[in-house]
Design an enzyme around this catalytic site. Structure first.
Site, PDB file in Angstrom:
ATOM      1  N   LYS A 543       1.243  -1.385   0.408  1.00 12.08           N
ATOM      2  CA  LYS A 543       0.006  -0.204  -0.207  1.00 12.08           C
ATOM      3  C   LYS A 543       0.366   1.177   0.458  1.00 12.08           C
ATOM      4  CE  LYS A 543      -2.128  -1.593   4.097  1.00 12.08           C
ATOM      5  NZ  LYS A 543      -3.391  -1.155   3.739  1.00 12.08           N
ATOM      6  N   ARG A 544       0.425   2.563  -0.155  1.00 14.04           N
ATOM      7  CA  ARG A 544       1.171   3.670  -0.072  1.00 14.04           C
ATOM      8  C   ARG A 544       1.630   3.309   1.400  1.00 14.04           C
ATOM      9  NH1 ARG A 544      -2.642   8.039   0.194  1.00 14.04           N
ATOM     10  NH2 ARG A 544      -4.245   6.708   1.041  1.00 14.04           N
ATOM     11  N   LYS A 549      -0.415   4.286   8.347  1.00 14.43           N
ATOM     12  CA  LYS A 549      -0.456   3.215   8.434  1.00 14.43           C
ATOM     13  C   LYS A 549       0.134   1.956   8.528  1.00 14.43           C
ATOM     14  CE  LYS A 549      -2.390   4.562   3.437  1.00 14.43           C
ATOM     15  NZ  LYS A 549      -3.307   3.481   2.972  1.00 14.43           N
ATOM     16  N   THR A 651      -9.134  -0.738   0.113  1.00 12.81           N
ATOM     17  CA  THR A 651      -9.460  -1.841   0.091  1.00 12.81           C
ATOM     18  C   THR A 651      -8.874  -2.606  -0.332  1.00 12.81           C
ATOM     19  OG1 THR A 651      -8.629  -0.554  -1.893  1.00 12.81           O
ATOM     20  CG2 THR A 651     -11.593  -0.410  -1.705  1.00 12.81           C
TER      21      THR A 651
HETATM   22  C1  F58 Z   1      -8.042   6.251   0.157  1.00 11.11           C
HETATM   23  N1  F58 Z   1      -7.860   7.928   0.069  1.00 11.11           N
HETATM   24  C2  F58 Z   1      -7.832   6.378   2.031  1.00 11.11           C
HETATM   25  N2  F58 Z   1      -6.103   9.060  -0.882  1.00 11.11           N
HETATM   26  O1  F58 Z   1      -6.791   6.589   2.631  1.00 11.11           O
HETATM   27  C3  F58 Z   1      -8.602   4.738   1.977  1.00 11.11           C
HETATM   28  O2  F58 Z   1      -8.970   4.542   3.726  1.00 11.11           O
HETATM   29  C4  F58 Z   1      -9.369   4.216   1.362  1.00 11.11           C
HETATM   30  O3  F58 Z   1     -10.488   2.722   1.083  1.00 11.11           O
HETATM   31  C5  F58 Z   1      -9.765   5.081   0.295  1.00 11.11           C
HETATM   32  O4  F58 Z   1      -9.329   6.000   0.109  1.00 11.11           O
HETATM   33  C6  F58 Z   1     -10.986   5.012  -0.805  1.00 11.11           C
HETATM   34  O5  F58 Z   1     -12.339   5.044  -0.133  1.00 11.11           O
HETATM   35  C7  F58 Z   1      -6.590   7.748  -0.915  1.00 11.11           C
HETATM   36  O6  F58 Z   1      -6.302   6.822  -1.432  1.00 11.11           O
HETATM   37  C8  F58 Z   1      -5.490   9.287  -1.854  1.00 11.11           C
HETATM   38  O7  F58 Z   1      -4.783   8.871  -2.984  1.00 11.11           O
HETATM   39  C9  F58 Z   1      -5.510  11.040  -2.601  1.00 11.11           C
HETATM   40  C10 F58 Z   1      -5.277  11.433  -3.540  1.00 11.11           C
HETATM   41  C11 F58 Z   1      -5.378  13.247  -4.042  1.00 11.11           C
HETATM   42  C12 F58 Z   1      -4.426  13.404  -3.365  1.00 11.11           C
HETATM   43  C13 F58 Z   1      -4.338  13.033  -2.054  1.00 11.11           C
HETATM   44  C14 F58 Z   1      -4.087  11.904  -1.579  1.00 11.11           C
END
Ligand code: F58
Length: 808
Positions: A543-544, A549, A651
């Site tokens: 994951k990122r 995390k 996810t």
């Molecule tokens: C993710 N957010 C959440 N943001 O961290 C995760 O818990 C969740 O399952 C998922 O969204 C889907 O709802 C996320 O991935 C980003 O990558 C952003 C993209 C735009 C810039 C800031 C971060």
């Protein structure tokens, strides 16, 4: 379509020849890929035209999903599967001596996203099409997707991803559908017969050109559209654009500034960064998308008075929220509506999903920047805020703090989440606990004001990509056991529960897992030259890379295990391979250090003959969708260990579960629902609860140093970060060490460490009991259908958008 392989082969050979002017035997794999994709594209294009005709003629309500990111991954195999051509194609190519996977591997990957948010958007596209829902995506056609990650001396290095350099078979450029988006300039106001008109003058025009990508549903003839916008300069023969009276340099500067808009995807960062180009991207996407929807709508209906009856606009987080004032602008300035009529339409059209509770990730723009870049939008937001604050004053006279917290413009900034809540009719979180936290804390005041706006829609993943495509052997096994209905109705996977106690079936599932582990081991051998043992436990955290995390918690446990092994080389544990992958945002210093730490510990383990008998640590370079498709089916253990209350949903947890991995996880995001779905006995939970974390935040009382002093095993590993024992500079992890001790461990790693170590021991014990472990895997697969994005999308369709499937 090509149900028979003979039919397919004939068409394929013809396509190859017409495309390349030579025979298939002379072609490279790239040539062959292009011919195959071109053939599939032709089939899909016919269905696409028909789908659009049906939507138009039936005049159905349609939904448009606006997202700044889409993480599509490779498309060819999905399209083959969804259009039911996979078998004929595989067999037909086989007859020609061509291996399908050699061709699908040629496809550049559309990595237009950084993580879960972008991947969710792509899963939703797949589910909307597969459920016959008239739903389309709107986004940006970045010329450079998510950076490519290289690991150099244990550190992350970033390289550009020019994914379009050899062309993209799946896109259709539509210059006739281009629209103009305006930036900067000023607004001249004029009163004509008592009506106020707003003229936008002196602006910089940008031509937004759509590239449409078809999104094929599963075996249902539906093909929806993902429309990605590209920024271009205005044609030279228009009167807009800096052509007349401009010199060459000015024209070139204009070109540069326009093209930069859709040049790069901003990687996620640890904290929100207010870069002007990002706001430009957001408005560019929102305005272009909306203008094209409006244009088509007007062509069909002549007026926008019933717009909200036939159109739903959904915003994936706040990035597209300028859609709200943009719709107001169109309705008022271009359609001549009153403010109240326009507001009624807008707030009945837009719905919003929140994806984070981390305050530092909430978008806000300095009001001056906003005003300069989007002068008319600024006026409208200002007015929305005036009216909104007026409403608040009436409702909460004298409650200044509450009003400040809820206003859209405050402290010199435009607060985008507040605009999103005020401008939409529905606000949802992405897992039950996340929605509760929004209601109880992050958006508490808004919830108190209009509780009925808030609802939960737990995330999901498309089982077509994450099970059928990624794990074909398991899919066949499942179908043998319970039939094929689960492919269309993922909740039918529940029928597998009756097979959980059948040792013959369990053995087959275990064999598939082993094959998938061998495949991953081969990949690792090929790409990294490292050998991993497919009979060890594959323990994955992919994951990122982010502090919340807690990849570092995982590493601390590995270091502890290493200490215990050094002390007692006969320690009875099943060999384990700890697999990490993920990107750190280029500016996120701590996350980049985490990568270095993982690689350092990997090196330490490899150098020690006692340790490498039992453990192995690998960090796989360049995590992306296609790599996840190899890792996830091979995993035994899924690490979902975020600080409780911080992960909105997650996810990846669902993807692993669906492929029969057992989760070791905190009480966070969708983990909570996964655990209650699969049963507490089939999930290894540990750590603080969200309430405990939030209590610590609110009331204080956490003392990281005390926790550290009280646990000698923990103290030892934390000290080892800076003792010089690790094969890295002594100061390398000083920042990390200080974060834990001097800055009181913001994410409670130390607090959760003890419980985590116990949970890991439980994993080892459970794994040793083969029959028990296999049952757990099967239970996880059986219950994963609940987390198919088909269910999620169905809930959005019924509960938020009020759109109905169109079957033809
Ligand atoms: C993710 N957010 C959440 N943001 O961290 C995760 O818990 C969740 O399952 C998922 O969204 C889907 O709802 C996320 O991935 C980003 O990558 C952003 C993209 C735009 C810039 C800031 C971060």
């Amino acid at each position: 379509m090509f149900q028979s392989k003979a039919h397919f082969t004939k068409a394929y050979l013809e396509k190859f020849q017409s495309l390349h002017g030579k025979g298939v035997e002379e072609g490279s794999n790239r040539d062959r890929y292009e011919a195959l994709a071109g053939l599939v594209r032709d089939v899909i294009a016919r269905l696409w035209a028909r789908t659009n005709r049906e939507y138009m003629e039936r005049d159905v309500k349609q939904v448009y999903y606006f997202s700044i990111e889409y993480l599509q991954g490779r498309i060819l195999l999905s399209n083959l599967m969804n259009t039911d051509m996979l078998q004929a194609c595989r067999d037909g190519l086989g007859d020609l001596g061509i291996n399908l996977e050699d061709l699908t591997d040629q496809e550049p990957e559309a990595g237009l996203g950084s993580g879960g948010l972008g991947r969710l958007a792509s899963c939703f596209m797949d589910s909307m099409a597969s459920l016959n829902i008239p739903g389309h995506g709107c986004g940006i056609r970045y010329r450079y997707g998510m950076f490519k990650q290289k690991i150099v001396d244990g550190y992350q290095a970033e390289l550009p991803d020019p994914w379009l350099k050899d062309g993209n078979v799946w896109e259709f450029r539509r210059p006739d559908k281009a629209v103009t988006v305006r930036f900067g300039g000023h607004i001249r106001e004029e009163d004509v017969g008592g009506i106020r008109l707003f003229h936008h003058e002196g602006y910089q025009p940008v031509l937004a050109v759509p590239y449409d990508m078809p999104v094929a549903g599963y075996h249902n003839n539906t093909v929806n559209t993902l429309r990605l916008w590209s920024a271009e300069v205005m044609p030279i023969d228009t009167d807009e654009g800096p052509y007349s009276n401009s010199d060459y340099i000015q024209v070139m500067e204009y070109r540069r500034s326009v093209e930069s808009i859709s040049e790069i995807l901003y990687p996620d960062d640890s904290r929100y960064e207010g870069r002007v180009l990002r706001l430009k991207q957001q408005y560019f996407m929102a305005s272009a998308g909306l203008q094209s929807i409006v244009r088509r709508y007007k062509k069909r209906h002549g007026t926008l008075v019933d717009f909200h009856e036939k159109i739903a606009l959904h915003i994936n987080d706040t990035h597209p929220v300028v859609l709200v004032p943009e719709l107001m602008r169109i309705l008022i300035d271009e359609e001549g509506m009153t403010w109240d009529d326009a507001w009624l339409i807008t707030t009945n059209t837009v719905s919003y999903t929140n994806h984070t509770v981390m305050p530092e990730a909430f978008e806000k723009w300095p009001i001056d920047v906003f005003k300069e870049l989007l002068p008319r939008i600024h006026m409208i937001v200002y007015e929305i805020n005036e009216r909104w604050c007026h409403e608040l004053w009436n409702r909460y006279p004298g409650e200044w703090d509450r009003i400040r917290e809820m206003s859209i413009i405050a402290d010199g900034f435009v607060h985008m989440a507040n605009l999103a809540v005020v401008g939409s009719y529905s606000v949802n979180g992405v897992a039950k606990i996340h929605t509760e936290i929004l209601k109880k804390s992050v958006l508490k005041r808004f919830y108190e004001y209009s509780p009925s706006k808030f609802n939960n829609k737990t995330n999901g993943i498309t089982h077509r990509r994450w099970l059928m495509k990624a794990n074909p052997d398991l899919s066949s096994l499942i179908s043998e056991a319970i039939g094929k209905s689960w492919m269309a109705h993922a909740t039918d996977l529940l029928r597998l529960k009756s097979c959980a106690a059948d040792p013959v079936f369990a053995e087959k599932v275990a064999l598939v897992k082993l094959t998938n582990k061998e495949r991953l081991a081969d990949y690792i051998k090929k790409t990294m030259g490292q050998t991993i043992n497919p009979h060890s436990i594959f323990d994955c955290q992919v994951k990122r890379i982010h502090n919340y995390k807690r990849q570092v918690l995982n590493v601390l446990h590995i270091m502890d295990l290493a200490n215990r092994l050094r002390e007692n080389p006969a320690l009875d544990i099943t060999p384990r391979t700890f697999i990490f992958a993920g990107k750190a945002a280029p500016g996120y210093y701590a996350a980049k250090r985490t990568i270095k730490l993982i690689n350092t510990v990997a090196e330490m383990v490899d150098a020690d003959p006692v340790l490498r008998e039992k453990i192995k640590v690998v960090f796989l370079e360049n995590y992306r969708v296609s790599l996840a498709e190899i890792i996830v089916p091979a995993a035994d253990v899924s690490e979902q260990i975020s600080t409780a209350s911080k992960e909105a949903s997650g996810t990846g947890n669902m993807k692993f579960m669906m492929n029969g991995a057992v989760t070791i996880g905190t009480h966070d995001g969708a983990n909570i629902e996964i655990r209650s779905e699969v049963g507490t006995e089939n999930f290894v939970a540990f750590g603080l609860t969200p309430d405990e974390v939030m209590d610590f935040h609110k009331r204080g009382g956490y003392n990281a140093r005390a926790v550290y002093e009280a646990n000698p095993r923990l103290k030892l590993v934390v000290d080892q970060l800076v003792s010089g024992e690790l094969p890295a500079g002594r100061d390398e992890f000083l920042g990390l060490y200080d974060g834990l001790l001097q800055h009181n461990d913001e994410f409670f790693l130390l607090e959760d460490f003890g419980d985590y170590a116990i949970a890991q021991e439980q994993i080892d014990r459970l794994y040793k009991d083969k029959a028990r472990w296999r049952q757990m895997c099967i239970h996880n697969i059986a219950h994963s259908g609940e987390f198919s994005s088909d269910n999620t999308i169905w809930e959005y369709a019924v509960g938020i958008w009020q759109v109905k499937p169109v079957i033809f």
